[in-house]
Write an enzyme that holds these catalytic residues in place. Structure first.
Site, PDB file in Angstrom:
ATOM      1  N   LYS A 110       0.378   1.878   6.658  1.00 62.90           N
ATOM      2  CA  LYS A 110       0.945   0.532   6.557  1.00 62.90           C
ATOM      3  C   LYS A 110       0.731  -0.238   7.865  1.00 62.90           C
ATOM      4  CE  LYS A 110       4.499   0.954   2.954  1.00 62.90           C
ATOM      5  NZ  LYS A 110       3.954   0.070   1.924  1.00 62.90           N
ATOM      6  N   HIS A 154      11.650  -6.018  -1.000  1.00 69.18           N
ATOM      7  CA  HIS A 154      11.574  -4.776  -1.777  1.00 69.18           C
ATOM      8  C   HIS A 154      11.757  -5.118  -3.255  1.00 69.18           C
ATOM      9  CE1 HIS A 154      13.588  -0.816  -3.089  1.00 69.18           C
ATOM     10  NE2 HIS A 154      12.278  -0.657  -3.117  1.00 69.18           N
ATOM     11  N   VAL A 193       0.857  -1.192   0.000  1.00 65.81           N
ATOM     12  CA  VAL A 193       0.000   0.000   0.000  1.00 65.81           C
ATOM     13  C   VAL A 193       0.895   1.245   0.000  1.00 65.81           C
ATOM     14  CG1 VAL A 193      -1.854  -1.247   1.190  1.00 65.81           C
ATOM     15  CG2 VAL A 193      -0.276   0.168   2.529  1.00 65.81           C
TER      16      VAL A 193
HETATM   17  N1  LIG Z   1       6.763   2.679  -7.376  1.00 57.35           N
HETATM   18  C1  LIG Z   1       7.887   2.002  -7.238  1.00 57.35           C
HETATM   19  O1  LIG Z   1       8.728   1.994  -8.159  1.00 57.35           O
HETATM   20  C2  LIG Z   1       8.147   1.211  -5.997  1.00 57.35           C
HETATM   21  C3  LIG Z   1       9.171   0.255  -6.021  1.00 57.35           C
HETATM   22  C4  LIG Z   1       9.371  -0.548  -4.892  1.00 57.35           C
HETATM   23  C5  LIG Z   1       8.587  -0.358  -3.763  1.00 57.35           C
HETATM   24  N2  LIG Z   1       7.603   0.595  -3.757  1.00 57.35           N
HETATM   25  C6  LIG Z   1       6.745   0.685  -2.556  1.00 57.35           C
HETATM   26  O2  LIG Z   1       5.569  -0.082  -2.828  1.00 57.35           O
HETATM   27  C7  LIG Z   1       4.458   0.446  -2.103  1.00 57.35           C
HETATM   28  C8  LIG Z   1       3.342   0.809  -3.087  1.00 57.35           C
HETATM   29  O3  LIG Z   1       3.821   1.800  -3.981  1.00 57.35           O
HETATM   30  P1  LIG Z   1       3.127   2.125  -5.375  1.00 57.35           P
HETATM   31  O4  LIG Z   1       4.131   2.848  -6.175  1.00 57.35           O
HETATM   32  O5  LIG Z   1       2.500   0.899  -5.902  1.00 57.35           O
HETATM   33  O6  LIG Z   1       2.012   3.161  -4.888  1.00 57.35           O
HETATM   34  P2  LIG Z   1       0.599   3.498  -5.569  1.00 57.35           P
HETATM   35  O7  LIG Z   1       0.230   4.818  -5.035  1.00 57.35           O
HETATM   36  O8  LIG Z   1       0.686   3.289  -7.025  1.00 57.35           O
HETATM   37  O9  LIG Z   1      -0.359   2.365  -4.983  1.00 57.35           O
HETATM   38  C9  LIG Z   1      -0.726   2.267  -3.640  1.00 57.35           C
HETATM   39  C10 LIG Z   1      -2.100   1.604  -3.575  1.00 57.35           C
HETATM   40  O10 LIG Z   1      -2.422   1.280  -2.224  1.00 57.35           O
HETATM   41  C11 LIG Z   1      -3.818   1.410  -2.093  1.00 57.35           C
HETATM   42  N3  LIG Z   1      -4.219   1.459  -0.694  1.00 57.35           N
HETATM   43  C12 LIG Z   1      -4.216   2.532   0.147  1.00 57.35           C
HETATM   44  N4  LIG Z   1      -4.683   2.173   1.348  1.00 57.35           N
HETATM   45  C13 LIG Z   1      -4.995   0.854   1.272  1.00 57.35           C
HETATM   46  C14 LIG Z   1      -5.546  -0.085   2.202  1.00 57.35           C
HETATM   47  N5  LIG Z   1      -5.866   0.273   3.448  1.00 57.35           N
HETATM   48  N6  LIG Z   1      -5.761  -1.362   1.787  1.00 57.35           N
HETATM   49  C15 LIG Z   1      -5.456  -1.728   0.513  1.00 57.35           C
HETATM   50  N7  LIG Z   1      -4.945  -0.872  -0.390  1.00 57.35           N
HETATM   51  C16 LIG Z   1      -4.712   0.400  -0.017  1.00 57.35           C
HETATM   52  C17 LIG Z   1      -4.142   2.666  -2.884  1.00 57.35           C
HETATM   53  O11 LIG Z   1      -5.522   2.731  -3.218  1.00 57.35           O
HETATM   54  C18 LIG Z   1      -3.242   2.479  -4.102  1.00 57.35           C
HETATM   55  O12 LIG Z   1      -3.923   1.811  -5.144  1.00 57.35           O
HETATM   56  C19 LIG Z   1       4.999   1.643  -1.345  1.00 57.35           C
HETATM   57  O13 LIG Z   1       5.389   1.224  -0.058  1.00 57.35           O
HETATM   58  C20 LIG Z   1       6.220   2.043  -2.155  1.00 57.35           C
HETATM   59  O14 LIG Z   1       7.133   2.779  -1.395  1.00 57.35           O
HETATM   60  C21 LIG Z   1       7.364   1.365  -4.860  1.00 57.35           C
END
Ligand SMILES: NC(=O)c1ccc[n+]([C@@H]2O[C@H](COP(=O)([O-])OP(=O)(O)OC[C@H]3O[C@@H](n4cnc5c(N)ncnc54)[C@H](O)[C@@H]3O)[C@@H](O)[C@H]2O)c1
Lengths: 284, 89
Positions: free
Chosen positions: A95, A138, A88
């Site tokens: 989280k 990660h 999320v």
């Molecule tokens: N974007 C990247 O390149 C990347 C790479 C590695 C790790 N991350 C990590 O992965 C995680 C997600 O990042 P992202 O880029 O996919 O973000 P994003 O904003 O694209 O997606 C996050 C999603 O979580 C959902 N969400 C929020 N609250 C929720 C809940 N209570 N229950 C279920 N879903 C919920 C939101 O609706 C959204 O769809 C973060 O911790 C980020 O730091 C991101």
């Protein structure tokens, strides 16, 4: 728990859909959970495209049949999961809430990983019902094309949980590098700072985004430069991760520069909105 | 002008793809230019090519056809469209 039980993925954003694609493309069933029905609808279409892209680029096997995908806003659907991947939004409080709720639903003995970019595993473990069954995985973006993954063992993570996660990652063709805990672990402790500095250079008018990235790809052999990478990650996520790092290290180098903050406010989040440091010609 | 699989031939497909590359990748290329080796397109753009073929020519690209060799050049993509029934040869 058997190997045919679904992998639960929490959060159907950029990474959640990518992780779902990775598992489905290797034939594993997935339950994908989000709070937003519209997001889940988009995720279904995205997963279908990403399965194609993964096969096209050789990141996913061509011979295996896709696993079954269930999307839902009902967290209790993860009850029979083989493992849980939390992905999320990068907000520590959110989280913790999600992890507390998820670990209250699943069977004891189910390993839970967080895909956090920068929040220390042990800080999040506090919220899990069983901190020993919790660790960091990660994934890189996009996970169905990049095979190396940063696995983070927290001080309370058990050998059993680590082994179960490594086995699952092996099944989906990922090659783990296991490291210790701390803000940003290895990749993001360095990368987020590089992105912030690169954005600051653009902000100061010293170089264009194209010039910054051309130097990193051409001189240093990186596949994409820091600002192209930032657009791929999502600038909103970059700013969130920088705040996580700033709050936990007190190091001012992590304070998101004005240009990043302005772009996020303007809705220029990178690839996912069609525009960031670069124009992506609509949402892919 | 809209065309259908019956009225469309390989030259139409080739022209459409060259135009698409001109607009989306800002590049004028020869039909046998290797887009990937030439570094012109990224992996994400490869997906865009798949989606474009499917939408523009009403074909479905799946299974064994989903390999990069089928998208390396405009000629290869044209052959794929013809093979998949999206145009006359
Ligand atoms: N974007 C990247 O390149 C990347 C790479 C590695 C790790 N991350 C990590 O992965 C995680 C997600 O990042 P992202 O880029 O996919 O973000 P994003 O904003 O694209 O997606 C996050 C999603 O979580 C959902 N969400 C929020 N609250 C929720 C809940 N209570 N229950 C279920 N879903 C919920 C939101 O609706 C959204 O769809 C973060 O911790 C980020 O730091 C991101």
């Amino acid at each position: 728990m058997t190997n045919t039980d679904p992998v639960a993925v929490l959060g159907a954003g950029v990474m959640g859909t990518g992780i779902a694609t990775l598992a489905l493309g290797h034939g594993l069933p997935v339950v994908l959970v989000d709070v937003d029905d519209a997001v889940l609808e988009r995720a279904l279409a995205q997963v279908a495209r990403q399965l194609k892209l993964g096969r096209l680029m050789g990141g996913l096997p061509r011979e295996s049949a896709d696993g079954r995908l269930i999307t839902t806003t009902d967290l209790s659907a993860i009850v029979g999961a083989r493992a849980v991947v939390e992905s999320v939004t990068e907000k520590p409080g959110l989280k913790k809430e999600v992890l507390a709720a998820a670990t209250a639903v699943i069977r004891p003995g189910t390993p839970v990983v967080t895909n956090t970019s920068a929040i220390p595993v042990d800080e999040l473990a506090e919220a899990a019902a069983r901190p020993d069954e919790f660790l960091g995985a990660h994934f890189m973006n996009p996970p169905y094309l990049i095979k190396t993954i940063e696995v983070v063992r927290g001080p309370r993570t058990s050998d059993v949980a680590l082994a179960a996660v490594l086995e699952l990652l092996g099944e989906v063709g990922q090659q783990p590098v296991v490291v210790g805990d701390g803000p940003g672990f290895v990749v993001n402790r360095i990368l987020q700072r590089v992105i912030n500095e690169a954005a600051r250079i653009v902000q100061e008018g010293i170089a264009t985004p194209e010039a910054v990235d051309a130097l990193f790809t051409g001189c240093l052999g990186h596949r994409t430069g820091p600002l192209g990478t930032a657009d791929l990650i999502g600038l909103d996520n970059v700013v969130d991760s920088l705040h996580v790092l700033l709050d936990r290290t007190g190091d001012e180098g992590y304070r998101p520069c004005d240009l990043l903050v302005t772009k996020v406010k303007a809705g220029e989040h990178g690839r996912k909105t069609g525009k960031g440091f670069y124009d992506h010609g609509g949402v892919l | 002008m809209t065309t259908t699989a019956e009225t469309r031939d390989a030259d139409d497909v080739r022209r459409n793809l060259l135009e698409f590359l001109k607009q989306r990748a800002k590049a004028e290329v020869e039909p046998d230019f290797d887009l990937f080796a030439g570094g012109l397109v990224s992996s994400l753009f490869a997906l865009e090519l798949v989606v474009h073929l499917e939408n523009a020519f009403g074909v479905t690209v799946g299974g064994e056809d989903l390999k990069i060799d089928n998208f390396r050049t405009v000629d290869a993509m044209t052959a794929l469209v013809v093979r998949s029934g999206g145009a006359r040869g």
